[in-house]
Scaffold this motif. Structure first.
Motif, PDB file in Angstrom:
ATOM      1  N   ALA A 103      58.501  -4.411   6.061  1.00  0.00           N
ATOM      2  CA  ALA A 103      59.421  -3.629   6.877  1.00  0.00           C
ATOM      3  C   ALA A 103      58.937  -3.741   8.311  1.00  0.00           C
ATOM      4  CB  ALA A 103      59.405  -2.179   6.420  1.00  0.00           C
ATOM      5  N   GLU A 104      59.860  -3.636   9.250  1.00  0.00           N
ATOM      6  CA  GLU A 104      59.438  -3.822  10.631  1.00  0.00           C
ATOM      7  C   GLU A 104      60.144  -2.838  11.558  1.00  0.00           C
ATOM      8  OE1 GLU A 104      58.384  -7.808  12.525  1.00  0.00           O
ATOM      9  OE2 GLU A 104      60.444  -7.501  13.206  1.00  0.00           O
ATOM     10  N   VAL A 105      59.327  -2.146  12.350  1.00  0.00           N
ATOM     11  CA  VAL A 105      59.858  -1.404  13.492  1.00  0.00           C
ATOM     12  C   VAL A 105      58.964  -1.788  14.653  1.00  0.00           C
ATOM     13  CG1 VAL A 105      60.982   0.633  12.502  1.00  0.00           C
ATOM     14  CG2 VAL A 105      58.490   0.564  12.662  1.00  0.00           C
ATOM     15  N   SER A 106      59.525  -1.846  15.845  1.00  0.00           N
ATOM     16  CA  SER A 106      58.655  -2.227  16.944  1.00  0.00           C
ATOM     17  C   SER A 106      59.000  -1.418  18.171  1.00  0.00           C
ATOM     18  CB  SER A 106      58.799  -3.714  17.240  1.00  0.00           C
ATOM     19  OG  SER A 106      60.109  -3.980  17.651  1.00  0.00           O
ATOM     20  N   SER A 107      58.039  -1.375  19.085  1.00  0.00           N
ATOM     21  CA  SER A 107      58.262  -0.632  20.309  1.00  0.00           C
ATOM     22  C   SER A 107      57.341  -1.190  21.382  1.00  0.00           C
ATOM     23  CB  SER A 107      57.961   0.852  20.065  1.00  0.00           C
ATOM     24  OG  SER A 107      58.001   1.547  21.282  1.00  0.00           O
ATOM     25  N   GLY A 108      57.844  -1.236  22.583  1.00  0.00           N
ATOM     26  CA  GLY A 108      57.009  -1.702  23.682  1.00  0.00           C
ATOM     27  C   GLY A 108      56.375  -0.515  24.377  1.00  0.00           C
ATOM     28  N   GLY A 109      55.225  -0.738  24.995  1.00  0.00           N
ATOM     29  CA  GLY A 109      54.625   0.379  25.720  1.00  0.00           C
ATOM     30  C   GLY A 109      53.236   0.053  26.202  1.00  0.00           C
ATOM     31  N   GLN A 110      52.588   1.072  26.761  1.00  0.00           N
ATOM     32  CA  GLN A 110      51.289   0.871  27.355  1.00  0.00           C
ATOM     33  C   GLN A 110      50.204   1.243  26.357  1.00  0.00           C
ATOM     34  OE1 GLN A 110      49.992   3.432  30.565  1.00  0.00           O
ATOM     35  NE2 GLN A 110      49.836   1.633  31.890  1.00  0.00           N
ATOM     36  N   VAL A 111      49.147   0.462  26.331  1.00  0.00           N
ATOM     37  CA  VAL A 111      48.017   0.775  25.467  1.00  0.00           C
ATOM     38  C   VAL A 111      46.794   0.981  26.373  1.00  0.00           C
ATOM     39  CG1 VAL A 111      47.604  -1.676  24.988  1.00  0.00           C
ATOM     40  CG2 VAL A 111      46.680   0.053  23.445  1.00  0.00           C
ATOM     41  N   ILE A 112      46.034   2.007  26.037  1.00  0.00           N
ATOM     42  CA  ILE A 112      44.942   2.406  26.934  1.00  0.00           C
ATOM     43  C   ILE A 112      43.625   2.455  26.180  1.00  0.00           C
ATOM     44  CG2 ILE A 112      44.088   4.254  28.445  1.00  0.00           C
ATOM     45  CD1 ILE A 112      47.021   5.210  28.647  1.00  0.00           C
ATOM     46  N   TYR A 113      42.573   1.959  26.829  1.00  0.00           N
ATOM     47  CA  TYR A 113      41.223   2.214  26.328  1.00  0.00           C
ATOM     48  C   TYR A 113      40.368   2.507  27.542  1.00  0.00           C
ATOM     49  CZ  TYR A 113      36.616   1.695  24.267  1.00  0.00           C
ATOM     50  OH  TYR A 113      35.323   1.929  23.868  1.00  0.00           O
ATOM     51  N   GLY A 114      39.837   3.679  27.569  1.00  0.00           N
ATOM     52  CA  GLY A 114      39.016   4.078  28.707  1.00  0.00           C
ATOM     53  C   GLY A 114      39.837   3.981  29.978  1.00  0.00           C
ATOM     54  N   ALA A 115      39.332   3.231  30.946  1.00  0.00           N
ATOM     55  CA  ALA A 115      40.030   3.112  32.223  1.00  0.00           C
ATOM     56  C   ALA A 115      40.983   1.929  32.224  1.00  0.00           C
ATOM     57  CB  ALA A 115      39.009   2.960  33.348  1.00  0.00           C
ATOM     58  N   ASN A 117      44.119  -0.500  30.862  1.00  0.00           N
ATOM     59  CA  ASN A 117      45.391  -0.402  30.144  1.00  0.00           C
ATOM     60  C   ASN A 117      46.120  -1.721  30.255  1.00  0.00           C
ATOM     61  OD1 ASN A 117      47.798  -0.329  32.168  1.00  0.00           O
ATOM     62  ND2 ASN A 117      46.148   0.886  33.109  1.00  0.00           N
ATOM     63  N   THR A 118      47.029  -1.919  29.329  1.00  0.00           N
ATOM     64  CA  THR A 118      47.880  -3.123  29.372  1.00  0.00           C
ATOM     65  C   THR A 118      49.186  -2.825  28.665  1.00  0.00           C
ATOM     66  OG1 THR A 118      47.975  -5.471  28.880  1.00  0.00           O
ATOM     67  CG2 THR A 118      46.916  -4.123  27.240  1.00  0.00           C
ATOM     68  N   THR A 119      50.173  -3.650  28.920  1.00  0.00           N
ATOM     69  CA  THR A 119      51.479  -3.445  28.290  1.00  0.00           C
ATOM     70  C   THR A 119      51.587  -4.386  27.099  1.00  0.00           C
ATOM     71  OG1 THR A 119      52.358  -3.011  30.451  1.00  0.00           O
ATOM     72  CG2 THR A 119      53.956  -3.405  28.716  1.00  0.00           C
ATOM     73  N   THR A 120      52.044  -3.821  25.987  1.00  0.00           N
ATOM     74  CA  THR A 120      52.127  -4.659  24.786  1.00  0.00           C
ATOM     75  C   THR A 120      53.272  -4.191  23.909  1.00  0.00           C
ATOM     76  OG1 THR A 120      50.832  -5.594  22.985  1.00  0.00           O
ATOM     77  CG2 THR A 120      50.521  -3.264  23.419  1.00  0.00           C
ATOM     78  N   THR A 121      53.396  -4.804  22.764  1.00  0.00           N
ATOM     79  CA  THR A 121      54.400  -4.382  21.787  1.00  0.00           C
ATOM     80  C   THR A 121      53.654  -3.984  20.530  1.00  0.00           C
ATOM     81  OG1 THR A 121      55.832  -6.090  22.689  1.00  0.00           O
ATOM     82  CG2 THR A 121      56.532  -5.077  20.641  1.00  0.00           C
ATOM     83  N   ILE A 122      54.033  -2.840  19.995  1.00  0.00           N
ATOM     84  CA  ILE A 122      53.434  -2.450  18.723  1.00  0.00           C
ATOM     85  C   ILE A 122      54.435  -2.754  17.617  1.00  0.00           C
ATOM     86  CG2 ILE A 122      54.219  -0.025  18.856  1.00  0.00           C
ATOM     87  CD1 ILE A 122      51.442   0.669  17.561  1.00  0.00           C
ATOM     88  N   TYR A 123      53.948  -3.418  16.602  1.00  0.00           N
ATOM     89  CA  TYR A 123      54.785  -3.744  15.446  1.00  0.00           C
ATOM     90  C   TYR A 123      54.354  -2.882  14.278  1.00  0.00           C
ATOM     91  CZ  TYR A 123      56.435  -7.882  17.927  1.00  0.00           C
ATOM     92  OH  TYR A 123      57.015  -8.711  18.839  1.00  0.00           O
ATOM     93  N   GLY A 124      55.296  -2.117  13.755  1.00  0.00           N
ATOM     94  CA  GLY A 124      55.013  -1.378  12.532  1.00  0.00           C
ATOM     95  C   GLY A 124      55.343  -2.284  11.363  1.00  0.00           C
ATOM     96  N   GLU A 125      54.334  -2.581  10.543  1.00  0.00           N
ATOM     97  CA  GLU A 125      54.531  -3.588   9.498  1.00  0.00           C
ATOM     98  C   GLU A 125      53.792  -3.201   8.229  1.00  0.00           C
ATOM     99  OE1 GLU A 125      56.379  -6.255   9.930  1.00  0.00           O
ATOM    100  OE2 GLU A 125      56.511  -6.485  12.102  1.00  0.00           O
ATOM    101  N   ALA A 126      54.168  -3.870   7.146  1.00  0.00           N
ATOM    102  CA  ALA A 126      53.388  -3.777   5.921  1.00  0.00           C
ATOM    103  C   ALA A 126      52.231  -4.775   6.046  1.00  0.00           C
ATOM    104  CB  ALA A 126      54.268  -4.129   4.726  1.00  0.00           C
ATOM    105  N   PRO A 127      51.169  -4.619   5.261  1.00  0.00           N
ATOM    106  CA  PRO A 127      50.034  -5.553   5.381  1.00  0.00           C
ATOM    107  C   PRO A 127      50.438  -7.009   5.109  1.00  0.00           C
ATOM    108  CG  PRO A 127      49.427  -3.674   4.033  1.00  0.00           C
ATOM    109  CD  PRO A 127      50.883  -3.540   4.294  1.00  0.00           C
TER     110      PRO A 127
END
Lengths: 406, 253
Positions: A103-115, A117-127
């Motif tokens: 199954a797939e749902v996806s969304s674009g957005g910002q990902v942050i670690y500490g200081a 950040n970058t823009t990416t796409t998160i994919y919701g998926e089965a293994p």
């Protein structure tokens, strides 16, 4: 006059005028080389795109909500919500020709670690998604079915994200927690790099997480954006599409005659679309190159006409010692064909050398055998067609006048 | 008559040839009849405009009569198609031209082989054998591989004569064959023709030079498209005697 003699006579005539023959041959050489190169680049790009596509997943089928949109008709927004998790589960259970499904749902957005950040796409998926898309896990592991059930906040990330957030591709970030849209995700695995695809997209700029988690925490929706399936084999792709159609129609309680409220696309279709585009471009280029062959043919005709006039006396002599009109016309036809065929051989060689050079510079080049055969056929035809008029002129000469020609 | 026993190689029966020049009709040949027998050495003589070129084209099957009939070795030629006449020329006629007409940049053997190239009965080996034999017959056995541009006029004309002999023709047609050669070489060439005549060849020699009639066995004189005179030469002069009387050639020339 028999064929061997004709060839011998034509050879002699060609050798007696090496420079002139070579110059008129040059047109053919360049034309054929151009055709060969254009076809080789066309074929090469097609193959490299195919290669890229199959790297994206094997026997990939994509199921999207909504009817086929090819007409560009605007659809009811609810039509976009027809794919449910239940559909995915039915496919997983019932579709015998599907090896993997996700199954797939996806969304674009910002990902942050500490200081960072970058823009990416998160994919919701089965293994299984990693198997479908031929991803390999370099460090750590993928999440499990258990994580799916629990909507666990875990993820695997691509190399670009590791580099952007941790400063170094090699950084061991398994166990670290990054935030996507302020939701914390624990990294459980890092994907092996895939690089850019042929249309310039960074395939490593991805974050993959359980679809349940993405549905609940990120996009907050109860429907899927798509379902991706890997068919058992390329040949079975079409049957697999049929199977999925049936399962989904049943799930969606569609009556006979109702249009599908979803669409299934196969990778083949995509490849075919790409191939068609490439073919069109190739054809345009080859036609342009073929025009240069036409011009070269006219050059040969010109030189043959000059040659016939120059050799009027020889023609008269041959006729008086018993050459028939057809002996003479054959002699000149064969000469024209030999010039164009030799030009063809040299052109193929030149094309081959240039292709080798182009490949070594990274341009995808692959000379299809049929393009070589086609070139030779075209060259022989050029010789015949453009040799015809000079040959006929020679054959129709009056031996009495020809032998006295000065 | 003893003549009836000889084989007729060429027979012209009231041959006429008209040409249309604009609206006018030019009568180049106005009814020519004669027979040429095997083994004759005939000179055909006439001033320019007498029709001798037209007659030569007729005899060589390069052209056909407007009316009348021409039999070459018994075959009527008038109604033959172009390609049929080409084959007939190939098998029955040997041409010798004024300006040799050898193929450029080509060896003597290959030049002599040329007529046999258009005869599929000969394979490459037979062709070469016949060519070598013909070249030996004209005294060029030692110049087989010389190219045409490496030879003197006399040698080139010998190659041309060998080419005319190679297909063992019914008749050799020579058109001003000595016209381009100096005096001594001309006589040497005539000597060669006399030798061929003695060997039994039928030769027709078209020329405007009256002297050559002395060395042939028969002379046909044309004027205005008609035969003015047709005489058998009883006292054929041996060319060797003439050559012997020539001043000694200066090698420095």
């Amino acid at each position: 006059m028999n064929f061997t003699n004709l060839i011998r006579v034509a050879m002699r005539a060609i050798m007696n005028n090496k420079m002139r023959t070579f110059l008129s041959m040059l047109g053919i050489i360049i034309g054929v080389a151009a055709v060969i190169i254009m076809m080789a680049i066309g074929q090469g790009s097609k193959m490299s795109i195919r290669g890229e596509l199959s790297k994206m997943g094997t026997n990939l089928l994509t199921i999207r909500p909504g009817a086929d949109m090819r007409g560009g008709v605007r659809q009811d927004p609810s039509a976009m919500q027809t794919l449910k998790v239940a559909d995915y589960e039915s496919i997983k259970q019932k579709a015998t020709l599907a090896r993997y499904a996700s199954a797939e749902v996806s969304s674009g957005g910002q990902v942050i670690y500490g200081a960072n950040n970058t823009t990416t796409t998160i994919y919701g998926e089965a293994p299984e998604y990693l198997d479908i898309k031929l991803w390999e896990v370099e460090k750590g592991d993928c999440y499990t079915e258990d994580d799916i059930r629990k909507s666990a906040k875990v993820c695997v990330v691509g190399q670009t994200i590791v580099e952007e957030l941790f400063g170094d591709k090699g950084y061991d970030c398994v166990g670290k927690t990054i935030r996507f849209k302020s939701i914390p995700f624990r990294i459980v695995g890092v994907l092996k790099g895939k690089g850019y695809n042929s249309w310039g997209m960074d395939q490593d700029n991805v974050m993959i997480a359980p679809y349940t988690t993405v549905m609940k925490r990120i996009v907050a929706q109860t429907y899927l954006s798509s379902i991706v399936v890997s068919a058992v084999s390329e040949e079975k792709s079409d049957d697999c599409i049929e199977e999925i159609n049936e399962i989904l129609r049943e799930n969606h309680k569609l009556k006979e005659g109702d249009a599908n409220d979803f669409t299934v696309h196969s990778q083949q279709e995509m490849m075919e679309t790409m191939s068609t585009t490439m073919d069109t471009i190739t054809i345009i280029l080859v036609v342009a190159a073929a025009f240069s062959l036409l011009v070269a043919g006219i050059g040969i005709m010109n030189i043959m006409l000059v040659s016939v006039t120059e050799r009027t006396k020889e023609i008269g002599l041959r006729m008086s010692v018993g050459a028939r009109g057809k002996d003479i016309s054959r002699q000149f036809l064969i000469e024209a064909v030999m010039i164009s065929l030799t030009g063809g051989v040299l052109g193929v060689l030149l094309g081959y050398l240039l292709c080798t050079a182009a490949s070594s510079m990274g341009l995808p080049c692959s000379i299809p055998l049929w393009s070589v055969i086609l070139s030779f056929t075209v060259c022989a035809c050029i010789g015949l067609i453009f040799g015809f008029v000079p040959a006929r002129k020679a054959a129709r000469m009056d031996p009495i006048e020809a032998i006295r020609y000065e | 008559m003893s003549e009836d026993k000889r084989k007729v190689v060429i027979e012209l029966d009231n041959v006429k040839r008209d040409f249309k020049v604009g609206d006018e009709v030019v009568h180049a040949l106005r009814g020519i009849s004669f027979k040429i027998y095997e083994g004759e050495f005939v000179t055909i003589m006439g001033t320019s405009g007498s029709g001798k070129s037209t007659l030569l084209n007729q005899l060589g099957c390069l052209d056909t009569p407007t009316s009348g009939e021409y039999y070459l070795d018994g075959t009527p030629v008038r109604k033959m198609k172009r390609s049929e006449r080409a084959i007939l020329r190939n098998r029955k006629i040997g041409f010798v031209f004024q300006n040799y007409n050898l193929l450029a940049k080509t060896t003597s053997v290959e030049n002599v082989e040329l007529p046999l190239m258009y005869n599929n009965k000969y394979n490459a080996r037979q062709r070469r054998e016949a060519a070598v034999k013909a070249l030996q017959a004209v005294g060029l056995g030692d110049r087989l591989e010389h190219k045409s541009n490496q030879m003197s006029g006399g040698q080139m004309q010998r190659v041309a004569i060998a080419r005319a002999l190679v297909n063992d023709p019914a008749v050799i047609l020579a058109d001003e064959a000595t016209g381009n050669l100096d005096t001594r070489t001309s006589y040497e060439m005539l000597l060669l023709f006399q030798k061929l005549h003695h060997e039994g060849r039928t030769i027709i020699f078209v020329t405007h030079n009256p002297e050559i009639a002395l060395y042939s066995s028969r002379n046909i004189m044309l004027r205005d498209g008609k035969i003015r005179e047709d005489v058998v030469n009883e006292n054929i002069v041996d060319v060797r005697e003439v050559i012997a009387k020539l001043p000694v050639q200066n090698d420095e020339d």
